[in-house]
Design a protein around this motif. Structure first.
Motif, PDB file in Angstrom:
ATOM      1  N   VAL A  46       0.824  -1.218   0.000  1.00 25.27           N
ATOM      2  CA  VAL A  46       0.000   0.000   0.000  1.00 25.27           C
ATOM      3  C   VAL A  46       0.851   1.258   0.000  1.00 25.27           C
ATOM      4  N   ASP A  47       2.148   1.116   0.128  1.00 30.03           N
ATOM      5  CA  ASP A  47       3.061   2.253   0.063  1.00 30.03           C
ATOM      6  C   ASP A  47       3.497   2.427  -1.392  1.00 30.03           C
ATOM      7  N   ARG A  48       3.312   3.628  -1.931  1.00 29.34           N
ATOM      8  CA  ARG A  48       3.643   3.881  -3.339  1.00 29.34           C
ATOM      9  C   ARG A  48       5.122   3.643  -3.626  1.00 29.34           C
ATOM     10  N   ASN A  49       5.972   3.834  -2.642  1.00 33.03           N
ATOM     11  CA  ASN A  49       7.406   3.674  -2.848  1.00 33.03           C
ATOM     12  C   ASN A  49       7.885   2.233  -2.678  1.00 33.03           C
ATOM     13  N   LEU A  50       7.030   1.370  -2.114  1.00 31.39           N
ATOM     14  CA  LEU A  50       7.441   0.002  -1.818  1.00 31.39           C
ATOM     15  C   LEU A  50       6.717  -1.065  -2.637  1.00 31.39           C
ATOM     16  N   ALA A  51       5.569  -0.724  -3.193  1.00 31.58           N
ATOM     17  CA  ALA A  51       4.710  -1.744  -3.811  1.00 31.58           C
ATOM     18  C   ALA A  51       5.434  -2.503  -4.915  1.00 31.58           C
ATOM     19  N   LEU A  52       6.091  -1.781  -5.825  1.00 29.00           N
ATOM     20  CA  LEU A  52       6.762  -2.447  -6.948  1.00 29.00           C
ATOM     21  C   LEU A  52       7.877  -3.355  -6.461  1.00 29.00           C
ATOM     22  N   TYR A  53       8.653  -2.887  -5.485  1.00 29.32           N
ATOM     23  CA  TYR A  53       9.776  -3.679  -4.984  1.00 29.32           C
ATOM     24  C   TYR A  53       9.291  -4.868  -4.142  1.00 29.32           C
ATOM     25  N   SER A  54       8.148  -4.717  -3.486  1.00 27.34           N
ATOM     26  CA  SER A  54       7.589  -5.842  -2.738  1.00 27.34           C
ATOM     27  C   SER A  54       7.195  -6.968  -3.680  1.00 27.34           C
ATOM     28  N   VAL A  55       6.559  -6.610  -4.788  1.00 27.32           N
ATOM     29  CA  VAL A  55       6.201  -7.624  -5.783  1.00 27.32           C
ATOM     30  C   VAL A  55       7.463  -8.226  -6.393  1.00 27.32           C
ATOM     31  N   ALA A  56       8.490  -7.410  -6.586  1.00 27.86           N
ATOM     32  CA  ALA A  56       9.744  -7.908  -7.143  1.00 27.86           C
ATOM     33  C   ALA A  56      10.372  -8.954  -6.220  1.00 27.86           C
ATOM     34  N   LEU A  57      10.334  -8.723  -4.913  1.00 27.62           N
ATOM     35  CA  LEU A  57      10.890  -9.698  -3.967  1.00 27.62           C
ATOM     36  C   LEU A  57      10.115 -11.013  -4.017  1.00 27.62           C
ATOM     37  N   VAL A  58       8.799 -10.924  -4.155  1.00 29.75           N
ATOM     38  CA  VAL A  58       7.992 -12.143  -4.252  1.00 29.75           C
ATOM     39  C   VAL A  58       8.335 -12.888  -5.542  1.00 29.75           C
ATOM     40  N   ASP A  59       8.537 -12.160  -6.630  1.00 29.15           N
ATOM     41  CA  ASP A  59       8.898 -12.809  -7.892  1.00 29.15           C
ATOM     42  C   ASP A  59      10.261 -13.488  -7.786  1.00 29.15           C
ATOM     43  N   VAL A  60      11.196 -12.870  -7.063  1.00 30.18           N
ATOM     44  CA  VAL A  60      12.501 -13.494  -6.855  1.00 30.18           C
ATOM     45  C   VAL A  60      12.340 -14.773  -6.042  1.00 30.18           C
ATOM     46  N   TRP A  61      11.531 -14.728  -4.983  1.00 30.19           N
ATOM     47  CA  TRP A  61      11.295 -15.932  -4.180  1.00 30.19           C
ATOM     48  C   TRP A  61      10.704 -17.047  -5.034  1.00 30.19           C
ATOM     49  N   ARG A  62       9.809 -16.685  -5.930  1.00 28.72           N
ATOM     50  CA  ARG A  62       9.150 -17.700  -6.754  1.00 28.72           C
ATOM     51  C   ARG A  62      10.070 -18.239  -7.844  1.00 28.72           C
ATOM     52  N   GLY A  63      10.966 -17.411  -8.390  1.00 24.02           N
ATOM     53  CA  GLY A  63      11.726 -17.830  -9.563  1.00 24.02           C
ATOM     54  C   GLY A  63      13.172 -18.179  -9.333  1.00 24.02           C
ATOM     55  N   VAL A  64      13.695 -17.937  -8.120  1.00 28.09           N
ATOM     56  CA  VAL A  64      15.110 -18.202  -7.898  1.00 28.09           C
ATOM     57  C   VAL A  64      15.426 -19.698  -7.953  1.00 28.09           C
TER      58      VAL A  64
END
Length: 304
Positions: free
Chosen positions: A163-181
């Motif tokens: 919900v933070d405009r400065n964190l939302a994109l990077y939060s999704v990026a971390l989840v994508d890294v967890w899923r694809g690493v």
């Protein structure tokens, strides 16, 4: 003597005919693959290029030239989506390259339950992306999520991940890294286990440390696998849609919008020609960024 000479002249001709026939044989094997490629890739690509120049519905279409592209580039948040797309691709691919290599080195060393740990690392790759997105949306809830509740137990005020405009994109990026690493790790493991054990044995005899073995043996010889991880992760990051749409839908506001989500929003609004033009722009963006990178990395592999 004349008969022998004629036979000698005809022999190379017959051998050339046989060689030509033999060289034609593999070409026939390419036809089924070429037909599948043409039907599943070339034909949809050409059709998309045409429909991006039209205003179309399911029943009719009207040719309007480049109006869709002009209108698409006039979208107020398009440039933000372009920047987000590139940032997302670089962040996710960079983390997958580094973390995947670290995990691969760890999981190729003597460990207890090593095969089980490899399965654990690879497991997120097998899970549905939508399922991963829904799960982490719950875990990252700002007040009721497990992550922030755990941080509160140790006295840390957890951020508003999605919900933070400065964190939302990077939060999704971390989840994508967890899923694809996990996929990156498997590719690295395949590269590491293909390195001859004699190299490590010789280095141990010469007194090399673990770090020296990694730097001078593992890292140079695993470069082809690394380049594969870079290309796959980077292209995947540029075209990612499902995880972002499941977790944030491009929000809050338009802070986590990427090109794919902008295209989908146009399609949802009924602007089919405009969304098709957006798909063409996304295709060109991926080609412009990924093709030179692939050529550069392949040249590095050949020259080393």
């Amino acid at each position: 003597m004349a008969v022998a000479t004629a036979g000698a002249v005809n022999a190379p001709k017959k051998s050339r005919v046989k060689d030509r026939q033999a060289s034609m044989y593999p070409i026939w094997l390419l036809y089924p693959a070429a037909a599948i490629y043409g039907i599943l890739f070339l034909l949809p690509t050409i059709t998309s290029l045409y429909y991006s120049l039209t205003r179309w519905t399911l029943f009719n279409s009207e040719f309007i030239g480049f109006d869709n592209f002009i209108q698409f580039f006039q979208e107020p948040f398009l440039y933000q989506a372009l920047i987000n797309t590139v940032i997302f691709a670089f962040v996710t691919s960079g983390l997958k390259v580094v973390l995947g290599l670290a995990l691969a080195v760890l999981l190729t060393s003597p460990l207890i339950a090593r095969d089980f740990l490899r399965s654990v690392v690879f497991f997120p790759v097998l899970v549905s992306t939508v399922g991963v997105g829904i799960t982490f949306t719950i875990l990252m809830h700002p007040t009721e999520g497990v992550i922030n509740e755990t941080l509160a137990m140790i006295g840390i005020d957890g951020p508003g991940w999605l919900v933070d405009r400065n964190l939302a994109l990077y939060s999704v990026a971390l989840v994508d890294v967890w899923r694809g690493v996990g996929l990156a790790t498997v590719i690295y493991i395949a590269g590491i286990v293909s390195i001859p054990a004699d190299y490590y044995e010789a280095s141990r005899i010469d007194g090399a440390t673990r770090w020296q073995q990694f730097r001078h043996i593992t890292l140079p010889l695993v470069r082809p696998a690394m380049f594969t991880v870079i290309i796959l992760s980077f292209i995947g990051g540029l075209r990612l849609f499902d995880l972002i749409w499941t977790m944030t839908k491009g929000g809050p506001g338009f802070s986590s919008d990427v090109m794919a989500s902008v295209v989908y929003k146009q399609y949802q609004s009924g602007f089919y020609g405009l969304s098709t033009a957006g798909n063409v722009v996304l295709f060109v963006l991926i080609a412009v960024l990924a093709v030179p990178l692939n050529m550069f990395l392949n040249r590095k592999v050949v020259t080393r």
